[in-house]
Design a protein around this motif. Structure first.
Motif, PDB file in Angstrom:
ATOM      1  N   ARG A 272       3.659  -1.954  -1.761  1.00  0.00           N
ATOM      2  CA  ARG A 272       2.384  -2.064  -1.176  1.00  0.00           C
ATOM      3  C   ARG A 272       2.466  -0.724  -0.647  1.00  0.00           C
ATOM      4  O   ARG A 272       3.493  -0.405   0.240  1.00  0.00           O
ATOM      5  CB  ARG A 272       2.344  -3.127  -0.304  1.00  0.00           C
ATOM      6  CG  ARG A 272       2.127  -4.577  -0.998  1.00  0.00           C
ATOM      7  CD  ARG A 272       1.025  -5.037  -1.386  1.00  0.00           C
ATOM      8  NE  ARG A 272       1.035  -6.453  -1.942  1.00  0.00           N
ATOM      9  CZ  ARG A 272       1.453  -6.940  -2.873  1.00  0.00           C
ATOM     10  NH1 ARG A 272       2.085  -6.220  -4.119  1.00  0.00           N
ATOM     11  NH2 ARG A 272       1.385  -8.294  -3.049  1.00  0.00           N
TER      12      ARG A 272
ATOM     13  N   PHE B 153      -1.540  -4.480   4.021  1.00  0.00           N
ATOM     14  CA  PHE B 153      -0.812  -3.811   2.955  1.00  0.00           C
ATOM     15  C   PHE B 153      -1.519  -3.596   1.432  1.00  0.00           C
ATOM     16  O   PHE B 153      -2.002  -4.940   1.031  1.00  0.00           O
ATOM     17  CB  PHE B 153       0.651  -4.306   2.603  1.00  0.00           C
ATOM     18  CG  PHE B 153       1.523  -4.066   3.688  1.00  0.00           C
ATOM     19  CD1 PHE B 153       2.145  -2.688   3.680  1.00  0.00           C
ATOM     20  CD2 PHE B 153       1.705  -4.780   5.045  1.00  0.00           C
ATOM     21  CE1 PHE B 153       2.998  -2.555   4.731  1.00  0.00           C
ATOM     22  CE2 PHE B 153       2.479  -4.415   5.784  1.00  0.00           C
ATOM     23  CZ  PHE B 153       3.113  -3.369   5.865  1.00  0.00           C
ATOM     24  N   GLU B 154      -1.751  -2.649   0.932  1.00  0.00           N
ATOM     25  CA  GLU B 154      -2.556  -2.791  -0.430  1.00  0.00           C
ATOM     26  C   GLU B 154      -1.984  -2.394  -1.468  1.00  0.00           C
ATOM     27  O   GLU B 154      -0.841  -1.694  -1.365  1.00  0.00           O
ATOM     28  CB  GLU B 154      -4.122  -1.994  -0.435  1.00  0.00           C
ATOM     29  CG  GLU B 154      -3.367  -0.374  -0.105  1.00  0.00           C
ATOM     30  CD  GLU B 154      -4.519   0.447   0.066  1.00  0.00           C
ATOM     31  OE1 GLU B 154      -5.739   0.100   0.375  1.00  0.00           O
ATOM     32  OE2 GLU B 154      -4.293   1.772  -0.181  1.00  0.00           O
ATOM     33  N   ASN B 155      -2.316  -2.800  -2.700  1.00  0.00           N
ATOM     34  CA  ASN B 155      -1.777  -2.375  -4.233  1.00  0.00           C
ATOM     35  C   ASN B 155      -1.483  -1.076  -4.244  1.00  0.00           C
ATOM     36  O   ASN B 155      -2.344  -0.177  -3.723  1.00  0.00           O
ATOM     37  CB  ASN B 155      -2.253  -3.268  -5.151  1.00  0.00           C
ATOM     38  CG  ASN B 155      -1.875  -4.722  -5.097  1.00  0.00           C
ATOM     39  OD1 ASN B 155      -1.194  -5.188  -4.652  1.00  0.00           O
ATOM     40  ND2 ASN B 155      -3.060  -5.150  -5.803  1.00  0.00           N
TER      41      ASN B 155
END
Ligand code: G4P
Length: 528
Positions: free
Chosen positions: A397, A461-463
């Protein structure tokens, strides 16, 4: 006369508990500490749980999730021995941490719930123990409840875990009919008397299976027991010390941790039979615990154990020699001598200043970012202990900062939390992303939570388009230079400064491997 070093080493017993969540690891731990006189407790389990949380509120998430994500070291004396119990996090997302803790012990205790039998997590942990032929004792817990037939249960351990069982104690009934345990080797019955909380169990002990007192107390259950035991002794393995020490047989004990029952039998036999510190492999030679010169390795780093002092503690297992407060140690990877003025030992849950520690003991040393998991410390010899790997994460992430002015704190927080080893930080060569890798999804929540609590940084947290990662190296410096140049869009530096290939797909990784045969792509990184 044996030297003090030899006698101190011989009395160390360093172990960890392996079990599926809920089997009773925490309860067993606390009762063992109680027998070791390390803690005084009273009250119910509920009370104890809230007490425990009060002392570990630096990790509030533990409370919210109801899982143990922390790990610690407890030391207590029992009889002539000094027992070191290394706690392992129970949740599967923290399996790497558990894996590394198991490299630092000399034996393990497997706790199994009598109603549930062998569960998935126990199977995995057993596999880890098998890699090093770690001797294992088994405690079958919760006999105060209805559960499975003990003979079936031992069959299951033998078939699923592929390790022969040798019953040392045998339960007399279970659930409402649970009356106690019979110790096969001592030929003694220990009667159950439910004593909850802080009291040690003090039930009656009846010597001899034929003792008429047994019929008096147990009535018809006495003959049932005799018949059952005849069957058990005919069908099961006898305890064989050598086979146990080689990890080929597990002695089995029954009891009820919450009632303090059956654990004393276990602990008595544990200190008698469990192995003292064993020799350890390094890249160059085997290190024996009897050696006078100090050596040890770091198996765990924990940040911010005490929120008042932003400290990071490196946990080091001593393999040879002894440690005295103020000693100078050689940090092999960076080639520097450091004076360890304020090492910690772990008497029960209190951290105390270490005066002296011996092989098998764990000491905690303050780390300001120079110590990594897997690092070796000696008195000068260039040794590197092996078998403490980092695994390539499977989930990635990108850290997303909500307040752009907090970038510095975010970087610092991620760097420090990643030194603990549960998550890994990757900084791509070609952009300013901060990519976090983990083996379980829960770890991202833990990091976000800790960033907020311990570093005052609001981050999510992002992809990110990364599917897998490999550490890269090459014997050919020029090729590595070329690779670094050509593949820089897929390269990152991890928090330890090593070069990593981050691949958007497995196919991409495979193509890179085919294209660059001189480059080694590794799914684990041996520290050091
Ligand atoms: P873990 O660390 O392996 O996850 O297990 P833990 O010791 O927390 O025990 C899990 C649950 O099993 C707890 O109940 C605990 O009280 C219970 N337990 C442990 N040993 C025994 C035993 O010998 N007999 C019985 N009947 N129960 C036992 P809980 O309801 O999850 O927690 P709590 O709220 O009671 O603390």
């Amino acid at each position: 006369m044996p030297s003090r070093h030899t006698t101190e080493t011989a009395r160390r017993r360093t172990f960890a508990i392996i079990s599926h969540p809920d089997a009773g690891k925490t309860t067993v731990t606390e009762k063992l500490l109680l027998y070791g006189g390390a803690i005084q407790m009273a009250g119910t389990v509920k009370g104890r749980k809230s007490d425990r949380h009060a002392t570990s509120d630096w990790m509030e998430l533990e409370k919210q999730r109801g899982i143990s994500v922390t790990s610690s070291v407890m030391q207590f004396p029992y009889k002539d021995c000094i027992v070191n119990l290394l706690d392992t996090p129970g949740h599967q997302d923290f399996s790497e941490d558990t894996y590394r803790t198991l490299t630092a012990v000399d034996s393990a205790l497997m706790v199994i719930d009598v109603a549930k039998g062998v569960e998935e997590r126990t199977i995995k942990l057993m596999e880890v123990c098998r890699l090093r032929d770690t001797p294992i004792m088994t405690f079958i817990n919760k006999l105060d409840r209805e559960g499975r037939d003990p003979i079936d249960l031992m069959d299951e351990v033998e078939n699923v875990l592929k390790i022969p069982c040798a019953p040392i104690t045998w339960p007399i009934g279970m659930g409402k009919r649970f009356k106690g345990v019979y110790h096969l080797k001592r030929d003694a019955v220990h009667l159950f008397s439910p004593t909850h909380g802080g009291k040690r169990n003090a039930g009656e002990v009846i010597q001899g299976l034929d003792n008429p007192r047994l019929d008096e107390v147990l009535g018809g259950q006495a003959d049932e027991l005799r018949e059952e035991l005849e069957l058990v002794m005919g069908a099961s393995n006898e305890f064989d010390l050598e086979a146990y020490l080689e990890g080929r047989l597990t002695p089995v004990f029954f009891g009820s941790a919450i009632n303090n029952f059956g654990l004393q039998e276990l602990l008595d036999d544990f200190v008698e039979y469990a192995p003292p510190p064993r020799s350890r492999a390094t890249e160059s030679r085997e290190v024996m615990p009897e050696e006078e010169k100090f050596s040890g390795f770091v198996f765990k780093i924990q940040a911010n154990m005490d929120p008042q002092h932003r400290d990071r503690i490196a946990f080091m297992r001593i393999c040879s020699g002894s440690f005295k407060k103020g000693s100078k140690l050689h940090h092999v990877r960076i080639g520097k001598d450091v004076r360890i003025a304020d090492a910690l030992t772990f008497l029960a849950s209190d951290r105390e200043h270490a005066e002296e520690a011996f092989p098998g003991d764990i000491i905690g040393i303050h780390n300001h970012g120079t110590i990594r998991i897997g690092d070796t410390f000696t008195e000068g010899e260039k040794l590197a202990f092996t078998g403490i790997p980092n695994f390539a994460p499977e989930l990635f992430r990108r850290a997303q900062l909500r307040d752009p002015l907090k970038m510095k704190q975010l970087q610092k927080g991620l760097q420090q939390l990643c030194e603990e080893g549960a998550t890994q930080l990757f900084k791509p060569l070609n952009n300013n992303d901060l990519i976090l890798g983990a083996v379980g999804v829960l770890q991202f929540d833990v990091v976000a939570h800790r960033l907020k609590n311990e570093y005052n940084v609001d981050a999510g947290f992002e992809n990110v388009n990364v599917q897998t990662a490999r550490w890269v190296s090459s014997g050919d410096e020029r090729k590595l230079e070329q690779f670094r140049d050509k593949a820089s869009n897929n390269l990152a530096i991890d928090h330890g400064g090593d070069l990593v290939y981050i691949a958007p797909t497995r196919v991409n990784l495979q193509m890179a491997q085919e294209k660059w045969p001189e480059i080694e792509f590794s799914a684990t990184r041996e520290h050091g």
